[in-house]
Write a protein that holds these residues in place. Structure first.
Motif, mmCIF file in Angstrom:
data_model
loop_
_atom_site.group_PDB
_atom_site.id
_atom_site.type_symbol
_atom_site.label_atom_id
_atom_site.label_comp_id
_atom_site.label_asym_id
_atom_site.label_seq_id
_atom_site.Cartn_x
_atom_site.Cartn_y
_atom_site.Cartn_z
ATOM 1 N N VAL A 72 0.842 -1.205 0.000
ATOM 2 C CA VAL A 72 0.000 0.000 0.000
ATOM 3 C C VAL A 72 0.872 1.247 0.000
ATOM 4 O O VAL A 72 0.653 2.177 -0.779
ATOM 5 N N GLU A 73 1.869 1.280 0.871
ATOM 6 C CA GLU A 73 2.748 2.447 0.953
ATOM 7 C C GLU A 73 3.583 2.618 -0.307
ATOM 8 O O GLU A 73 3.710 3.725 -0.829
ATOM 9 N N GLU A 74 4.162 1.514 -0.807
ATOM 10 C CA GLU A 74 5.021 1.605 -1.987
ATOM 11 C C GLU A 74 4.251 2.044 -3.230
ATOM 12 O O GLU A 74 4.786 2.748 -4.075
ATOM 13 N N ALA A 75 3.002 1.613 -3.344
ATOM 14 C CA ALA A 75 2.212 1.924 -4.534
ATOM 15 C C ALA A 75 1.432 3.231 -4.409
ATOM 16 O O ALA A 75 0.824 3.677 -5.379
ATOM 17 N N GLY A 76 1.434 3.842 -3.235
ATOM 18 C CA GLY A 76 0.674 5.071 -3.046
ATOM 19 C C GLY A 76 -0.825 4.847 -3.212
ATOM 20 O O GLY A 76 -1.503 5.616 -3.889
ATOM 21 N N VAL A 77 -1.323 3.810 -2.599
ATOM 22 C CA VAL A 77 -2.731 3.427 -2.724
ATOM 23 C C VAL A 77 -3.623 4.457 -2.033
ATOM 24 O O VAL A 77 -3.321 4.930 -0.936
ATOM 25 N N ASP A 78 -4.739 4.781 -2.694
ATOM 26 C CA ASP A 78 -5.693 5.743 -2.143
ATOM 27 C C ASP A 78 -6.840 5.070 -1.391
ATOM 28 O O ASP A 78 -7.457 5.686 -0.527
ATOM 29 N N LEU A 79 -7.148 3.827 -1.747
ATOM 30 C CA LEU A 79 -8.224 3.084 -1.083
ATOM 31 C C LEU A 79 -7.842 1.616 -1.069
ATOM 32 O O LEU A 79 -7.502 1.049 -2.113
ATOM 33 N N LEU A 80 -7.920 1.012 0.110
ATOM 34 C CA LEU A 80 -7.623 -0.408 0.279
ATOM 35 C C LEU A 80 -8.931 -1.143 0.535
ATOM 36 O O LEU A 80 -9.692 -0.772 1.434
ATOM 37 N N CYS A 81 -9.202 -2.172 -0.267
ATOM 38 C CA CYS A 81 -10.392 -3.007 -0.084
ATOM 39 C C CYS A 81 -9.937 -4.390 0.365
ATOM 40 O O CYS A 81 -9.041 -4.971 -0.240
ATOM 41 N N THR B 198 -8.897 -6.505 10.628
ATOM 42 C CA THR B 198 -8.866 -5.602 11.787
ATOM 43 C C THR B 198 -7.552 -4.827 11.823
ATOM 44 O O THR B 198 -7.543 -3.604 11.998
ATOM 45 N N ARG B 199 -6.431 -5.528 11.638
ATOM 46 C CA ARG B 199 -5.126 -4.858 11.657
ATOM 47 C C ARG B 199 -4.988 -3.882 10.489
ATOM 48 O O ARG B 199 -4.429 -2.803 10.646
ATOM 49 N N LEU B 200 -5.500 -4.261 9.315
ATOM 50 C CA LEU B 200 -5.433 -3.354 8.162
ATOM 51 C C LEU B 200 -6.228 -2.089 8.426
ATOM 52 O O LEU B 200 -5.780 -0.982 8.117
ATOM 53 N N ALA B 201 -7.422 -2.244 8.994
ATOM 54 C CA ALA B 201 -8.265 -1.073 9.281
ATOM 55 C C ALA B 201 -7.595 -0.135 10.275
ATOM 56 O O ALA B 201 -7.739 1.081 10.196
ATOM 57 N N ARG C 71 -4.160 0.094 10.852
ATOM 58 C CA ARG C 71 -2.802 0.531 10.525
ATOM 59 C C ARG C 71 -2.618 1.122 9.136
ATOM 60 O O ARG C 71 -1.573 1.735 8.869
ATOM 61 N N ALA C 72 -3.540 0.940 8.255
ATOM 62 C CA ALA C 72 -3.348 1.401 6.874
ATOM 63 C C ALA C 72 -3.264 2.921 6.810
ATOM 64 O O ALA C 72 -3.989 3.620 7.515
ATOM 65 N N PRO C 73 -2.397 3.444 5.935
ATOM 66 C CA PRO C 73 -2.248 4.889 5.800
ATOM 67 C C PRO C 73 -3.326 5.512 4.898
ATOM 68 O O PRO C 73 -3.279 6.712 4.633
ATOM 69 N N CYS C 74 -4.266 4.709 4.446
ATOM 70 C CA CYS C 74 -5.332 5.185 3.567
ATOM 71 C C CYS C 74 -6.660 4.622 4.061
ATOM 72 O O CYS C 74 -6.680 3.749 4.928
ATOM 73 N N PRO C 75 -7.788 5.115 3.534
ATOM 74 C CA PRO C 75 -9.078 4.547 3.927
ATOM 75 C C PRO C 75 -9.150 3.050 3.560
ATOM 76 O O PRO C 75 -8.564 2.619 2.554
ATOM 77 N N VAL C 76 -9.835 2.283 4.394
ATOM 78 C CA VAL C 76 -9.994 0.844 4.182
ATOM 79 C C VAL C 76 -11.484 0.526 4.063
ATOM 80 O O VAL C 76 -12.280 0.940 4.916
ATOM 81 N N LEU C 77 -11.829 -0.170 3.016
ATOM 82 C CA LEU C 77 -13.203 -0.608 2.807
ATOM 83 C C LEU C 77 -13.228 -2.117 3.018
ATOM 84 O O LEU C 77 -12.556 -2.865 2.311
ATOM 85 N N LEU C 78 -13.980 -2.558 4.051
ATOM 86 C CA LEU C 78 -14.094 -3.984 4.331
ATOM 87 C C LEU C 78 -15.299 -4.534 3.575
ATOM 88 O O LEU C 78 -16.399 -4.010 3.677
ATOM 89 N N LEU C 79 -15.046 -5.585 2.830
ATOM 90 C CA LEU C 79 -16.075 -6.205 2.001
ATOM 91 C C LEU C 79 -16.640 -7.422 2.729
ATOM 92 O O LEU C 79 -15.863 -8.267 3.201
ATOM 93 N N ARG C 80 -17.931 -7.514 2.819
ATOM 94 C CA ARG C 80 -18.549 -8.662 3.490
ATOM 95 C C ARG C 80 -18.234 -9.928 2.712
ATOM 96 O O ARG C 80 -18.489 -10.017 1.528
#
Length: 171
Positions: free
Chosen positions: A129-138, A156-159, A161-170
Motif C-alpha cells: 500500500v505504501e510503496e504503490a501510493g494506494v488511495d483506497l484499500l479493499c 482488523t489490523r489493516l483497518a 494501521r493502513a495509511p489510507c481509507p480501508v473498505l471492508l467487504l462482506r
C-alpha cells in the motif's frame, strides 16, 4: 485514484468487481494483491534432513515445479528452491486473483495483479500500500484464517494501521 483489493481467494469476483467498478473511474488503477505463505521452516527442516545423508539417490519432486534431474550431491543452498517457490507463488496468484482480475477487466478497468510472500498478510499488504501510493484499500471482512465467524484479524489490523481509507467487504 489507485485502489488495491487484497484477497486470499475468498472474495466473490462478481460482487467485488461490481463494487469496485462503482468506485473507480476509467483512468484509475486497480491492483489485486494476494499474500502467499511459504513454510520456510519446513524447507529448512527438509534441507537439514537431507544434509545428514551422504548421498541423495534422487528426490520425489512435483514435476510441475521442479525438474526431474537426478541429485547426486546435496548443496546447502538448494538453488532450486527459489525457482520452485516463484512458480508456486505465481500459481497461487492466478488461483486466488484470476477470476477477480478478469471480472474487473470486464468492467473496463485497468487492472494489475500481484502476489507477495509473507507469513502474516498484514505487513506485506501495508508495505505494498505504501510503496504503490494506494488511495483506497479493499479487503474481505473474513478470510481463510483460523478465526472464522469473527471480523478477521488481518482485516482488523489493516483497518487500524493502513495509511489510507480501508473498505471492508462482506465475505
Amino acid at each position: 485514484m489507485h485502489i488495491m483489493v487484497t484477497t486470499d481467494g475468498s472474495l466473490d469476483a462478481a460482487s467485488t468487481s461490481e463494487l469496485v467498478a462503482h468506485l473507480a473511474k476509467a483512468e484509475d488503477t486497480v491492483t489485486v494483491l494476494t499474500v502467499v505463505e511459504i513454510p520456510r521452516s519446513l524447507l529448512a527442516d527438509l534441507r537439514s534432513f537431507f544434509e545428514q545423508r551422504d548421498l541423495v539417490q534422487g528426490t520425489h519432486t512435483d514435476d510441475e515445479y521442479v525438474s526431474a534431474a537426478q541429485v547426486t550431491t546435496v548443496s546447502p543452498n538448494w538453488p532450486g528452491d527459489d525457482e520452485m517457490i516463484d512458480a508456486f507463488i505465481q500459481d497461487q496468484k492466478e488461483d486466488r486473483t484470476g477470476a477477480l482480475v478478469d471480472a474487473l477487466k470486464g468492467k473496463g478497468l485497468t487492472v494489475e495483479s500481484m502476489a507477495v510472500e509473507g507469513a502474516d498478510p498484514t505487513r506485506p499488504i501495508l508495505k505494498a500500500v505504501e510503496e504503490a501510493g494506494v488511495d483506497l484499500l479493499c479487503a474481505g471482512s473474513r478470510g481463510r484464517g483460523m478465526f472464522e465467524g469473527l471480523l478477521g484479524s488481518t482485516s482488523t489490523r489493516l483497518a487500524r494501521r493502513a495509511p489510507c481509507p480501508v473498505l471492508l467487504l462482506r465475505t
